[in-house]
Each structure stands twice: as C-alpha cells, then as structure tokens.
Design a protein around this motif. Structure first.
Motif, PDB file in Angstrom:
ATOM      1  N   ALA A   1       0.840  -1.204   0.000  1.00 10.83           N
ATOM      2  CA  ALA A   1       0.000   0.000   0.000  1.00 10.83           C
ATOM      3  C   ALA A   1       0.873   1.251   0.000  1.00 10.83           C
ATOM      4  O   ALA A   1       0.605   2.213  -0.740  1.00 10.83           O
ATOM      5  CB  ALA A   1      -0.934  -0.008   1.207  1.00 10.83           C
ATOM      6  N   SER A   2       1.928   1.253   0.808  1.00 11.27           N
ATOM      7  CA  SER A   2       2.847   2.398   0.854  1.00 11.27           C
ATOM      8  C   SER A   2       3.549   2.578  -0.482  1.00 11.27           C
ATOM      9  O   SER A   2       3.719   3.705  -0.958  1.00 11.27           O
ATOM     10  CB  SER A   2       3.897   2.203   1.955  1.00 11.27           C
ATOM     11  N   LEU A   3       3.942   1.492  -1.084  1.00 15.37           N
ATOM     12  CA  LEU A   3       4.611   1.551  -2.384  1.00 15.37           C
ATOM     13  C   LEU A   3       3.669   2.134  -3.432  1.00 15.37           C
ATOM     14  O   LEU A   3       4.078   2.974  -4.247  1.00 15.37           O
ATOM     15  CB  LEU A   3       5.080   0.146  -2.785  1.00 15.37           C
ATOM     16  N   GLU A   4       2.427   1.726  -3.387  1.00 12.55           N
ATOM     17  CA  GLU A   4       1.430   2.243  -4.319  1.00 12.55           C
ATOM     18  C   GLU A   4       1.241   3.751  -4.118  1.00 12.55           C
ATOM     19  O   GLU A   4       1.199   4.519  -5.083  1.00 12.55           O
ATOM     20  CB  GLU A   4       0.104   1.497  -4.106  1.00 12.55           C
ATOM     21  N   GLN A   5       1.157   4.173  -2.842  1.00 16.44           N
ATOM     22  CA  GLN A   5       1.034   5.609  -2.547  1.00 16.44           C
ATOM     23  C   GLN A   5       2.258   6.366  -3.043  1.00 16.44           C
ATOM     24  O   GLN A   5       2.139   7.459  -3.593  1.00 16.44           O
ATOM     25  CB  GLN A   5       0.865   5.832  -1.044  1.00 16.44           C
ATOM     26  N   HIS A   6       3.412   5.796  -2.836  1.00 15.02           N
ATOM     27  CA  HIS A   6       4.649   6.435  -3.268  1.00 15.02           C
ATOM     28  C   HIS A   6       4.653   6.624  -4.791  1.00 15.02           C
ATOM     29  O   HIS A   6       5.027   7.685  -5.303  1.00 15.02           O
ATOM     30  CB  HIS A   6       5.847   5.606  -2.815  1.00 15.02           C
ATOM     31  N   GLU A   7       4.241   5.588  -5.500  1.00 13.90           N
ATOM     32  CA  GLU A   7       4.198   5.676  -6.960  1.00 13.90           C
ATOM     33  C   GLU A   7       3.212   6.746  -7.412  1.00 13.90           C
ATOM     34  O   GLU A   7       3.496   7.520  -8.336  1.00 13.90           O
ATOM     35  CB  GLU A   7       3.850   4.310  -7.561  1.00 13.90           C
ATOM     36  N   GLU A   8       2.052   6.838  -6.755  1.00 18.36           N
ATOM     37  CA  GLU A   8       1.066   7.869  -7.086  1.00 18.36           C
ATOM     38  C   GLU A   8       1.624   9.260  -6.816  1.00 18.36           C
ATOM     39  O   GLU A   8       1.475  10.183  -7.640  1.00 18.36           O
ATOM     40  CB  GLU A   8      -0.220   7.655  -6.281  1.00 18.36           C
ATOM     41  N   MET A   9       2.301   9.426  -5.669  1.00 16.54           N
ATOM     42  CA  MET A   9       2.876  10.720  -5.329  1.00 16.54           C
ATOM     43  C   MET A   9       3.984  11.089  -6.309  1.00 16.54           C
ATOM     44  O   MET A   9       4.108  12.260  -6.712  1.00 16.54           O
ATOM     45  CB  MET A   9       3.410  10.704  -3.902  1.00 16.54           C
ATOM     46  N   THR A  10       4.780  10.138  -6.712  1.00 19.70           N
ATOM     47  CA  THR A  10       5.849  10.392  -7.668  1.00 19.70           C
ATOM     48  C   THR A  10       5.257  10.893  -8.983  1.00 19.70           C
ATOM     49  O   THR A  10       5.764  11.851  -9.584  1.00 19.70           O
ATOM     50  CB  THR A  10       6.693   9.123  -7.898  1.00 19.70           C
TER      51      THR A  10
END
Length: 142
Positions: free
Chosen positions: A114-123
């Motif tokens: 979930a954190s990785l997904e959020q990180h990708e969205e923020m990037t």
C-alpha cells in the motif's frame, strides 16, 4: 592365484579399499572389481562374490543384538517417551509462533505494498506538477 586359494585379510582389505575408492569417486563397482582382480590375480567375478560375501557377514554382525542392549533400551524407554512428548509440545508451540509470524509478515507485506502504491502515485503527481511548473516558467520567460 588359483580359484581354490583362500582369501587373506590383506586381500580383503585391498578389495575393500579399491571398491570404496571407486564408489567414492562415483565409479561403478564393476570397474573396481576389475581393478582389484588385476591386483589380486583373480577374476572380477571372484572379487564381486567376495565383496558381497564380506558385506553379508557385516550385515549379520550388525544385526547381532544382545539382551543387555534390549534391557538398556527398555530402561531408557520411559525417559525417551517423556522427551518425545516434550518435543511434540515444543513443536506445537513453534508451529503457533510460525503461524503468528506468517500473519505478521503478510500484514507488513500488505502495508508495504500500500505504501509503495502511494509512493508511486505521489511520484507521478510530483512529475506532473514539475512538468506544469516548468511549462509556466517557460511561458513567463518568453
């Protein structure tokens, strides 16, 4: 040597060493029997027969169990049963711990994903913002 000549202890040792050397190297016993036959001036078949005869004697000796051994085992048997039961309990506890740790790992894996997904969205958002910002700067400069 003639076919009727008895095998000596030295003959047996040479045969044993040769077979163990060959089989230890992954070579077939038949090759060891041929080599031993040449060294002992006997046939490969005689060496093969002697090898199996020697191993048969050893198997019989290994199976020779004494009454004292049985009595000693039976005297230790209750202790062994208790140890076995303790080991089963330990195994059950470890299985429970293992299941708990597996669930913890799965929970952490889910959070990580979930954190990785959020990180990708923020990037992606930062990249879009950067592109928009660069576009605004270029318009202002021109």
């Amino acid at each position: 040597m003639t076919a009727k000549q008895k095998w000596t202890h030295e003959d047996d040792e040479l045969l044993r060493e040769t077979v163990l050397e060959y089989t230890g190297n992954g070579d077939p016993k038949s090759a060891a029997f041929k080599t031993a036959a040449a060294k002992l001036n006997r046939s490969a078949a005689a060496c093969s027969n002697r090898w199996f005869h020697l191993n048969k004697e050893q198997d019989v000796q290994k199976k020779d169990i004494h009454l004292s051994d049985i009595i000693a085992f039976l005297e230790e048997f209750p202790k062994l049963l208790k140890e076995n039961e303790e080991l089963k309990n330990i195994q059950a506890e470890l299985s429970e711990q293992n299941e708990f740790l597996k669930s913890q790992l799965e929970e952490k894996r889910s959070k990580y994903e979930a954190s990785l997904e959020q990180h990708e969205e923020m990037t992606m958002l930062f990249e879009e913002a950067s592109n928009l910002f660069d576009g605004e700067i270029k318009r202002v400069v021109h």
